[in-house]
Structures are given as structure tokens and as C-alpha cells.
Design an enzyme around this catalytic site. Structure first.
Site, PDB file in Angstrom:
ATOM      1  N   THR A  29       0.852  -1.192   0.000  1.00 29.51           N
ATOM      2  CA  THR A  29       0.000   0.000   0.000  1.00 29.51           C
ATOM      3  C   THR A  29       0.887   1.240   0.000  1.00 29.51           C
ATOM      4  O   THR A  29       1.916   1.280   0.661  1.00 29.51           O
ATOM      5  CB  THR A  29      -0.962   0.029   1.207  1.00 29.51           C
ATOM      6  OG1 THR A  29      -0.237   0.404   2.372  1.00 29.51           O
ATOM      7  CG2 THR A  29      -1.652  -1.308   1.415  1.00 29.51           C
ATOM      8  N   ASP A  54      -3.627   6.237   1.691  1.00 29.25           N
ATOM      9  CA  ASP A  54      -3.164   7.273   2.603  1.00 29.25           C
ATOM     10  C   ASP A  54      -3.892   6.964   3.911  1.00 29.25           C
ATOM     11  O   ASP A  54      -5.132   6.974   3.945  1.00 29.25           O
ATOM     12  CB  ASP A  54      -3.563   8.655   2.053  1.00 29.25           C
ATOM     13  CG  ASP A  54      -3.155   9.794   2.969  1.00 29.25           C
ATOM     14  OD1 ASP A  54      -3.057   9.572   4.195  1.00 29.25           O
ATOM     15  OD2 ASP A  54      -2.954  10.908   2.466  1.00 29.25           O
ATOM     16  N   ASN A  81       2.944   0.650   9.624  1.00 23.03           N
ATOM     17  CA  ASN A  81       4.286   1.210   9.505  1.00 23.03           C
ATOM     18  C   ASN A  81       4.281   2.698   9.127  1.00 23.03           C
ATOM     19  O   ASN A  81       5.136   3.461   9.574  1.00 23.03           O
ATOM     20  CB  ASN A  81       5.035   0.395   8.432  1.00 23.03           C
ATOM     21  CG  ASN A  81       6.266   1.100   7.917  1.00 23.03           C
ATOM     22  OD1 ASN A  81       7.266   1.211   8.606  1.00 23.03           O
ATOM     23  ND2 ASN A  81       6.188   1.592   6.681  1.00 23.03           N
ATOM     24  N   SER A 110       6.384   1.227  16.337  1.00 26.73           N
ATOM     25  CA  SER A 110       6.511   2.328  17.283  1.00 26.73           C
ATOM     26  C   SER A 110       7.920   2.880  17.108  1.00 26.73           C
ATOM     27  O   SER A 110       8.368   3.147  15.989  1.00 26.73           O
ATOM     28  CB  SER A 110       6.235   1.798  18.701  1.00 26.73           C
ATOM     29  OG  SER A 110       6.498   2.752  19.673  1.00 26.73           O
ATOM     30  N   TYR A 122       5.978  14.005  18.385  1.00 26.80           N
ATOM     31  CA  TYR A 122       6.161  12.710  17.700  1.00 26.80           C
ATOM     32  C   TYR A 122       6.188  11.590  18.746  1.00 26.80           C
ATOM     33  O   TYR A 122       5.499  10.578  18.604  1.00 26.80           O
ATOM     34  CB  TYR A 122       7.470  12.733  16.911  1.00 26.80           C
ATOM     35  CG  TYR A 122       7.911  11.382  16.383  1.00 26.80           C
ATOM     36  CD1 TYR A 122       7.200  10.736  15.375  1.00 26.80           C
ATOM     37  CD2 TYR A 122       9.058  10.750  16.882  1.00 26.80           C
ATOM     38  CE1 TYR A 122       7.609   9.494  14.883  1.00 26.80           C
ATOM     39  CE2 TYR A 122       9.475   9.516  16.392  1.00 26.80           C
ATOM     40  CZ  TYR A 122       8.747   8.893  15.396  1.00 26.80           C
ATOM     41  OH  TYR A 122       9.155   7.662  14.920  1.00 26.80           O
ATOM     42  N   LYS A 142       3.875   7.891  19.553  1.00 28.42           N
ATOM     43  CA  LYS A 142       4.414   6.539  19.724  1.00 28.42           C
ATOM     44  C   LYS A 142       4.073   5.997  21.116  1.00 28.42           C
ATOM     45  O   LYS A 142       3.827   4.802  21.272  1.00 28.42           O
ATOM     46  CB  LYS A 142       5.927   6.513  19.458  1.00 28.42           C
ATOM     47  CG  LYS A 142       6.302   6.892  18.018  1.00 28.42           C
ATOM     48  CD  LYS A 142       5.692   5.959  16.974  1.00 28.42           C
ATOM     49  CE  LYS A 142       6.195   6.223  15.566  1.00 28.42           C
ATOM     50  NZ  LYS A 142       5.577   5.350  14.555  1.00 28.42           N
ATOM     51  N   THR A 173      16.814   4.967   6.915  1.00 24.88           N
ATOM     52  CA  THR A 173      15.702   5.043   5.960  1.00 24.88           C
ATOM     53  C   THR A 173      15.638   6.495   5.489  1.00 24.88           C
ATOM     54  O   THR A 173      16.574   7.264   5.717  1.00 24.88           O
ATOM     55  CB  THR A 173      14.371   4.672   6.656  1.00 24.88           C
ATOM     56  OG1 THR A 173      14.103   5.675   7.637  1.00 24.88           O
ATOM     57  CG2 THR A 173      14.434   3.301   7.317  1.00 24.88           C
TER      58      THR A 173
HETATM   59  N1  NAP Z   1      14.012   5.299  10.579  1.00 31.78           N
HETATM   60  C1  NAP Z   1      14.075   5.360  11.878  1.00 31.78           C
HETATM   61  O1  NAP Z   1      15.134   5.622  12.461  1.00 31.78           O
HETATM   62  C2  NAP Z   1      12.843   5.063  12.695  1.00 31.78           C
HETATM   63  C3  NAP Z   1      13.027   4.830  14.066  1.00 31.78           C
HETATM   64  C4  NAP Z   1      11.908   4.520  14.834  1.00 31.78           C
HETATM   65  C5  NAP Z   1      10.674   4.435  14.254  1.00 31.78           C
HETATM   66  N2  NAP Z   1      10.510   4.672  12.907  1.00 31.78           N
HETATM   67  C6  NAP Z   1       9.155   4.536  12.356  1.00 31.78           C
HETATM   68  O2  NAP Z   1       9.189   3.710  11.204  1.00 31.78           O
HETATM   69  C7  NAP Z   1       8.055   3.987  10.394  1.00 31.78           C
HETATM   70  C8  NAP Z   1       8.499   4.082   8.932  1.00 31.78           C
HETATM   71  O3  NAP Z   1       9.410   5.156   8.802  1.00 31.78           O
HETATM   72  P1  NAP Z   1      10.749   5.004   7.957  1.00 31.78           P
HETATM   73  O4  NAP Z   1      11.888   5.100   8.885  1.00 31.78           O
HETATM   74  O5  NAP Z   1      10.671   3.861   7.054  1.00 31.78           O
HETATM   75  O6  NAP Z   1      10.712   6.398   7.149  1.00 31.78           O
HETATM   76  P2  NAP Z   1      10.578   6.699   5.580  1.00 31.78           P
HETATM   77  O7  NAP Z   1      11.641   5.957   4.831  1.00 31.78           O
HETATM   78  O8  NAP Z   1      10.567   8.171   5.465  1.00 31.78           O
HETATM   79  O9  NAP Z   1       9.151   6.070   5.173  1.00 31.78           O
HETATM   80  C9  NAP Z   1       7.973   6.605   5.682  1.00 31.78           C
HETATM   81  C10 NAP Z   1       6.837   5.844   5.027  1.00 31.78           C
HETATM   82  O10 NAP Z   1       5.594   6.247   5.622  1.00 31.78           O
HETATM   83  C11 NAP Z   1       4.712   6.593   4.552  1.00 31.78           C
HETATM   84  N3  NAP Z   1       3.684   7.531   4.993  1.00 31.78           N
HETATM   85  C12 NAP Z   1       3.807   8.678   5.681  1.00 31.78           C
HETATM   86  N4  NAP Z   1       2.612   9.246   5.886  1.00 31.78           N
HETATM   87  C13 NAP Z   1       1.695   8.429   5.300  1.00 31.78           C
HETATM   88  C14 NAP Z   1       0.286   8.452   5.159  1.00 31.78           C
HETATM   89  N5  NAP Z   1      -0.460   9.469   5.633  1.00 31.78           N
HETATM   90  N6  NAP Z   1      -0.328   7.416   4.523  1.00 31.78           N
HETATM   91  C15 NAP Z   1       0.399   6.396   4.023  1.00 31.78           C
HETATM   92  N7  NAP Z   1       1.734   6.331   4.098  1.00 31.78           N
HETATM   93  C16 NAP Z   1       2.379   7.335   4.726  1.00 31.78           C
HETATM   94  C17 NAP Z   1       5.617   7.147   3.472  1.00 31.78           C
HETATM   95  O11 NAP Z   1       4.927   7.187   2.234  1.00 31.78           O
HETATM   96  P3  NAP Z   1       5.280   8.279   1.065  1.00 31.78           P
HETATM   97  O12 NAP Z   1       6.387   7.658   0.226  1.00 31.78           O
HETATM   98  O13 NAP Z   1       4.002   8.420   0.308  1.00 31.78           O
HETATM   99  O14 NAP Z   1       5.700   9.541   1.725  1.00 31.78           O
HETATM  100  C18 NAP Z   1       6.732   6.122   3.526  1.00 31.78           C
HETATM  101  O15 NAP Z   1       6.376   4.937   2.873  1.00 31.78           O
HETATM  102  C19 NAP Z   1       7.426   5.266  10.940  1.00 31.78           C
HETATM  103  O16 NAP Z   1       6.259   4.927  11.664  1.00 31.78           O
HETATM  104  C20 NAP Z   1       8.502   5.808  11.876  1.00 31.78           C
HETATM  105  O17 NAP Z   1       7.940   6.551  12.935  1.00 31.78           O
HETATM  106  C21 NAP Z   1      11.571   4.994  12.122  1.00 31.78           C
END
Ligand code: NAP
Length: 297
Positions: free
Chosen positions: A39, A63, A90, A141, A155, A159, A190
Site C-alpha cells: 500500500t 493514505d 508502519n 513504534s 512525535y 508513539k 531510511t
Molecule cells: N528510521 C528510523 O530511524 C525510525 C526509528 C523509529 C521508528 N521509525 C518509524 O518507522 C516507520 C516508517 O518510517 P521510515 O523510517 O521507514 O521512514 P521513511 O523511509 O521516510 O518512510 C515513511 C513511510 O511512511 C509513509 N507515509 C507517511 N505518511 C503516510 C500516510 N499518511 N499514509 C500512508 N503512508 C504514509 C511514506 O509514504 P510516502 O512515500 O508516500 O511519503 C513512507 O512509505 C514510521 O512509523 C517511523 O515513525 C523509524
């Protein structure tokens, strides 16, 4: 959940499959022979995967802030595969700014995606999992779901909310054969810091001493002066291992940094609880026997 020796036929439904953790998890699963509902807000971002794995993928516009898209995506997944075995909540983004600096509108927007988006997806998928009497929910989370820091409190609060929702949900759905795992990554490479952080326009000088550090770290990551430690591919494998396990954890911390931060928090909560124990205990009515939960009759 069916798991034959030659191939997996589990159906995974991942929100935010376009980039980062969601994409890494989808790729890893597809390489292992599993089935994935990809998705994304922009379906072009998952087109390569649907072309490569056309028989085991379904790409759906989603979305998470749009309830009608959530309901429709789940309907399409059930229509095509007949079930959802693993739901991965996610999709998410972060807001950077001191508590006072973040506008009401920005706070609500942050909760719309990270909390209400998850709740809507749960309400759409759970009826199917309840009917199946099985399934696994992974809620992504963060260490921020355990420890809140200066400059990221809004933020972090989403979480924290996700942690409470997941902890309660796990107790509610366990008797129905459904498992819940809260995933708590530390810092992973990421697009999160480069593309998924919204920095407040308002900056109040008085908060610079407390929040300047986090803002600097974000700038350094964006300028690639420092890099995140965690590998999203390895995170994907850890998540799959947790789902495969007979004893899936309620919480799965990811990365050495996450372990350190969470341990420090647990120790400080325990130390403070012990230091203030007498004051805490002395707030009970006289007839209460300390150490017992029941009030004496
Ligand atoms: N990376 C880290 O260090 C880290 C650490 C702890 C937790 N997290 C958590 O991991 C999860 C994924 O983040 P990530 O690190 O993979 O970051 P990322 O690479 O920036 O990916 C974020 C993803 O979320 C999607 N998204 C955001 N808002 C959305 C919405 N309204 N509807 C559908 N999709 C949406 C984005 O889609 P688009 O491509 O359309 O923007 C993208 O696929 C998040 O919940 C984040 O809080 C990340």
C-alpha cells in the site's frame, strides 16, 4: 496461518510500502516467497515490485489519513487473497520542535497519521482476523514510544499512544488467536530524517539550550555528516523472525542504541519509584494494608 515447507502463503498488509522500513520488509518477504499487499500513497513507487512479483502482490492506493482508502484497501486485499495474516502498521512521520513551538494544527496532523491512521486500519483488518481466529499485528513504534526527548515530544507522544493501544489490544485479541508485536527501532538508515521529519516554523529562543542538540543531529544526518546505525534490511529480518516465533514478543527493540536507551529509562523509572516509594504509598487510606490491592472491609 498456512506455512508449507516449500513456500509461504501468508498474506502481509503493509502501510507505507513505498520507502524505508515498509519497502525493506516488502522486498524481503517477496524474495522469501510470501504474499504482500503493497500500500502506498503513490503507486508508482511500488510498481517495480508488482511487475517482478505479479502473482504474489497487490498494489493499493492508501493514505492512512483517509478512512475510505483504508476500508477500500482492506476490501481489495480480502477480495484478492481471501485473508490478511500479518498487518504492519508502519506509515508514519515525525514532527520536530519543542512542545510549545508546535501548533495545534501540526499536533493534530501528526496524530491523524501516526495514531488515528493506525486505529482506522486496525478497525478495518480486525474483523477479518477475528473471523480467521488468527493473525499477527506489527505496530511500528520507536524507542520514542518508551523515551520522550526535548524537541521531539509531539512525535514521541504519538508513539507512546501506539504503545498503550498495542499493549491493551494484545490482551484483548490474545484469546482470539491474534498476536500483537510493538516494534521499537532506534536510529535506522531510511528516509525518515531526510524526508519524513517536519520541522516547526516557530522557534522560541528560550528552548535552544534544550532542543538545539536534536536539531543539530538532524542537520548532520541530512548533510550525511553522521549516518544512522541501523540497517532496515536487518530490521525486516528481525520482524519476520518475531512473527515466525512460537513465542512472539510483545515488544521488539531494534538496534544496540535502542537497547541502551530503553535500559537507561527502565533503570531510572525503577530508581525514582524506589526513592519516592514512601511518599507514594502514604497516599492510601489508613485501612489499606500496604502491599495488598484490596481495600480492607
Ligand atoms: N528510521 C528510523 O530511524 C525510525 C526509528 C523509529 C521508528 N521509525 C518509524 O518507522 C516507520 C516508517 O518510517 P521510515 O523510517 O521507514 O521512514 P521513511 O523511509 O521516510 O518512510 C515513511 C513511510 O511512511 C509513509 N507515509 C507517511 N505518511 C503516510 C500516510 N499518511 N499514509 C500512508 N503512508 C504514509 C511514506 O509514504 P510516502 O512515500 O508516500 O511519503 C513512507 O512509505 C514510521 O512509523 C517511523 O515513525 C523509524
Amino acid at each position: 496461518m498456512v506455512n508449507s515447507s516449500s513456500s509461504y502463503v501468508r498474506v502481509w498488509f503493509i502501510t507505507g510500502s513505498s520507502r524505508g522500513f515498509g519497502r525493506a520488509l516488502a522486498e524481503t518477504l517477496l524474495d522469501r516467497g510470501e504474499t504482500v499487499v503493497l500500500t502506498a500513497r503513490n503507486l508508482q513507487q511500488v510498481e517495480d515490485l508488482t511487475t517482478r512479483f505479479s502473482d504474489r502482490t497487490l498494489a493499493v492506493q492508501l493514505d492512512v489519513t483517509k478512512p475510505e482508502e483504508v476500508q477500500d484497501a482492506v476490501k481489495q486485499a480480502i477480495a484478492k487473497f481471501g485473508r490478511i495474516d500479518v498487518l504492519v502498521n508502519n506509515a508514519g512521520y515525525g514532527t520536530l520542535g519543542a512542545i510549545e513551538e508546535v501548533s495545534d494544527q501540526a499536533v493534530r496532523r501528526q496524530f491523524e497519521t501516526n495514531v488515528f491512521g493506525v486505529l482506522e486500519t486496525l478497525r478495518a483488518v480486525l474483523p477479518h482476523m477475528r473471523q480467521q481466529r488468527g493473525g499477527h499485528i506489527l505496530n511500528i513504534s520507536s524507542v520514542s514510544g518508551i523515551v520522550s526527548g526535548a524537541g521531539s515530544g509531539i512525535y514521541d507522544s504519538t508513539k507512546f499512544a501506539l504503545e498503550a493501544i498495542s499493549e491493551a489490544l494484545a490482551k484483548e485479541v490474545a484469546p482470539l488467536g491474534i498476536k500483537v508485536t510493538i516494534v521499537e527501532p532506534g536510529s535506522f538508515r531510511t528516509d525518515f530524517v531526510t524526508r519524513s521529519l517536519v520541522v516547526t516554523d516557530t522557534q522560541i529562543e528560550d528552548y535552544e539550550a534544550a532542543t538545539g542538540h536534536i536539531r543539530q543531529i538532524v542537520r548532520d544526518v541530512q548533510d550525511m555528516k553522521i549516518r544512522e546505525q541501523g540497517d532496515p534490511k536487518k530490521a525486516a529480518l528481525a520482524m519476520i523472525q518475531a512473527v515466525d516465533s512460537e513465542n512472539s514478543p510483545l515488544r521488539l527493540a531494534l538496534g544496540p542504541h535502542a537497547i541502551n536507551i530503553i535500559n537507561t529509562k527502565l533503570e531510572s523509572v525503577k530508581a525514582e519509584l524506589d526513592t519516592w516509594k514512601e511518599v507514594s504509598v502514604n497516599t492510601a487510606f489508613e485501612e489499606v494494608v500496604v502491599g495488598e490491592t484490596q481495600v480492607a472491609s
